[in-house]
Motif scaffolding. Structure first.
Motif, mmCIF file in Angstrom:
data_model
loop_
_atom_site.group_PDB
_atom_site.id
_atom_site.type_symbol
_atom_site.label_atom_id
_atom_site.label_comp_id
_atom_site.label_asym_id
_atom_site.label_seq_id
_atom_site.Cartn_x
_atom_site.Cartn_y
_atom_site.Cartn_z
ATOM 1 N N TYR A 81 0.834 -1.209 0.000
ATOM 2 C CA TYR A 81 0.000 0.000 0.000
ATOM 3 C C TYR A 81 0.866 1.255 0.000
ATOM 4 O O TYR A 81 0.631 2.186 -0.781
ATOM 5 C CB TYR A 81 -0.920 -0.002 1.222
ATOM 6 N N GLN A 130 -9.712 3.446 5.384
ATOM 7 C CA GLN A 130 -10.610 3.183 4.259
ATOM 8 C C GLN A 130 -9.832 3.035 2.958
ATOM 9 O O GLN A 130 -10.104 2.125 2.166
ATOM 10 C CB GLN A 130 -11.643 4.299 4.110
ATOM 11 N N LYS A 131 -8.842 3.900 2.731
ATOM 12 C CA LYS A 131 -8.036 3.806 1.512
ATOM 13 C C LYS A 131 -7.281 2.483 1.465
ATOM 14 O O LYS A 131 -7.180 1.851 0.413
ATOM 15 C CB LYS A 131 -7.053 4.977 1.438
ATOM 16 N N TYR A 133 -8.124 -0.308 3.040
ATOM 17 C CA TYR A 133 -9.131 -1.364 2.888
ATOM 18 C C TYR A 133 -9.557 -1.485 1.425
ATOM 19 O O TYR A 133 -9.635 -2.590 0.877
ATOM 20 C CB TYR A 133 -10.318 -1.033 3.787
ATOM 21 N N TRP A 134 -9.802 -0.378 0.768
ATOM 22 C CA TRP A 134 -10.170 -0.389 -0.650
ATOM 23 C C TRP A 134 -9.010 -0.875 -1.511
ATOM 24 O O TRP A 134 -9.199 -1.596 -2.488
ATOM 25 C CB TRP A 134 -10.599 1.015 -1.092
ATOM 26 N N TYR A 137 -8.631 -4.717 -1.950
ATOM 27 C CA TYR A 137 -9.528 -5.374 -2.908
ATOM 28 C C TYR A 137 -8.882 -5.404 -4.287
ATOM 29 O O TYR A 137 -8.835 -6.445 -4.949
ATOM 30 C CB TYR A 137 -10.868 -4.640 -2.957
ATOM 31 N N GLU A 138 -8.378 -4.261 -4.734
ATOM 32 C CA GLU A 138 -7.760 -4.184 -6.058
ATOM 33 C C GLU A 138 -6.438 -4.946 -6.096
ATOM 34 O O GLU A 138 -6.080 -5.528 -7.123
ATOM 35 C CB GLU A 138 -7.527 -2.722 -6.444
ATOM 36 N N LYS A 213 -17.168 -5.599 -5.635
ATOM 37 C CA LYS A 213 -16.531 -4.408 -5.080
ATOM 38 C C LYS A 213 -17.520 -3.616 -4.225
ATOM 39 O O LYS A 213 -17.170 -3.119 -3.148
ATOM 40 C CB LYS A 213 -15.985 -3.518 -6.200
ATOM 41 N N ASP A 214 -18.758 -3.504 -4.688
ATOM 42 C CA ASP A 214 -19.762 -2.748 -3.940
ATOM 43 C C ASP A 214 -20.047 -3.405 -2.596
ATOM 44 O O ASP A 214 -20.130 -2.722 -1.570
ATOM 45 C CB ASP A 214 -21.052 -2.646 -4.761
ATOM 46 N N TYR A 216 -18.059 -5.371 -0.908
ATOM 47 C CA TYR A 216 -16.843 -5.243 -0.099
ATOM 48 C C TYR A 216 -16.748 -3.851 0.518
ATOM 49 O O TYR A 216 -16.503 -3.706 1.722
ATOM 50 C CB TYR A 216 -15.640 -5.527 -0.991
ATOM 51 N N ARG A 217 -16.954 -2.835 -0.287
ATOM 52 C CA ARG A 217 -16.824 -1.463 0.210
ATOM 53 C C ARG A 217 -17.956 -1.087 1.159
ATOM 54 O O ARG A 217 -17.740 -0.398 2.156
ATOM 55 C CB ARG A 217 -16.780 -0.487 -0.965
ATOM 56 N N GLN A 218 -19.163 -1.533 0.851
ATOM 57 C CA GLN A 218 -20.317 -1.137 1.645
ATOM 58 C C GLN A 218 -20.365 -1.811 3.013
ATOM 59 O O GLN A 218 -21.118 -1.384 3.888
ATOM 60 C CB GLN A 218 -21.604 -1.447 0.879
#
Length: 268
Positions: A81, A130-131, A133-134, A137-138, A213-214, A216-218
């Motif tokens: 990261y 949050q950054k 965590y997002w 995923y990628e 993705k939705d 996961y993020r939500q």
């Protein structure tokens, strides 16, 4: 006699003057230049990478061990990261060099000293969580995939949403007798739905095979905004992903019924 003295005098005049002693100078050694920062980082990267031109997760095991952290933890994810890695589960040379330069790190020793701070700065509750965590995923999604496999997503939920994972002392629960070992599910205040949701995803048959993705993020705002008793949660008007609606229905069915309430069919 006079002629003899004259001849000696002439010979002395013809003899060359004695040579003056020469000064001995110590040889000047050429100063060795220190390698440039780019050279240092490139050499370090070459020591860490495997057979490819990237540091893959599989290559990171001895690296993490040399840093004194568990290879099964999130330390490699956190380093990736901070290097803004775009490769799928790997760190490229350019990313490694730019990331380490930005952090002021040029060796394993300096990375080991800073690692506790790097972990803490992306932990739950931090401005960067949050950054991070997002990003994960990628980072773990296959290049041509639109989803995360369910088993991978469950592993990420388990580790990323556990505040203890962001410690250099973290060890896998199954291999540790330390206080960090999870013997019983713990409901963290920040993510009160985590364990129930993982149980739901692991039910038979599983409610889904992938995590989008939705979804996961939500899941983070879902934990922040929805009470564990689901008061006021109306599935008919829900704006959450449908998987969460299924989770709410499943959870309500598992909740113990109020002993004071009776089904209308049981009334005389």
């Amino acid at each position: 006699m006079g002629n003899s003295q004259s001849r000696h005098k002439k010979r002395r005049q013809k003899e060359p003057p004695a040579a003056k002693p020469t000064k001995k100078f110590a040889k000047k050694t050429k100063a060795t230049r220190a390698p440039s920062p780019d050279t240092v980082l490139t050499r370090w990267f070459d020591e860490l990478k495997g057979d490819t031109d990237e540091i893959m997760i599989t290559d990171s095991v001895p690296w993490m061990e040399s840093l004194g952290v568990s290879p099964e933890g999130i330390a490699f994810w956190v380093i990736a990261y901070w290097c803004a890695a775009e490769g799928r589960g790997a760190i490229r040379l350019k990313e490694f060099m730019e990331g380490m330069k930005a952090l002021g790190i040029d060796s394993n020793n300096s990375l080991r000293r800073q690692l506790p701070t790097l972990l803490r700065d992306v932990a739950p509750g931090s401005d960067r969580f949050q950054k991070f965590y997002w990003f994960c995923y990628e980072f773990f999604k296959a290049a041509d995939a639109k989803y995360l496999p369910l088993d991978m997503a469950c592993e990420m939920f388990t580790v990323l949403l556990d505040e203890r994972s962001y410690s250099t002392k973290w060890t896998p629960p199954a291999e540790s007798n330390s206080s960090l070992k999870v013997k019983q599910p713990i409901t963290w205040e920040k993510f009160p739905h985590k364990h129930a949701f993982l149980e739901f995803l692991g039910s038979t048959p599983p409610p889904t095979k992938v995590i989008t993705k939705d979804q996961y993020r939500q899941f983070i705002p879902f934990n922040e905004q929805v009470d564990t008793d689901f008061k006021g949660y109306a599935i008919e008007t829900s704006v959450w992903p449908s998987l969460f609606d299924q989770f709410v229905t499943w959870s309500k069915e598992k909740q113990p019924k109020d002993e004071n309430s009776m089904d209308q069919s049981e009334l005389p």
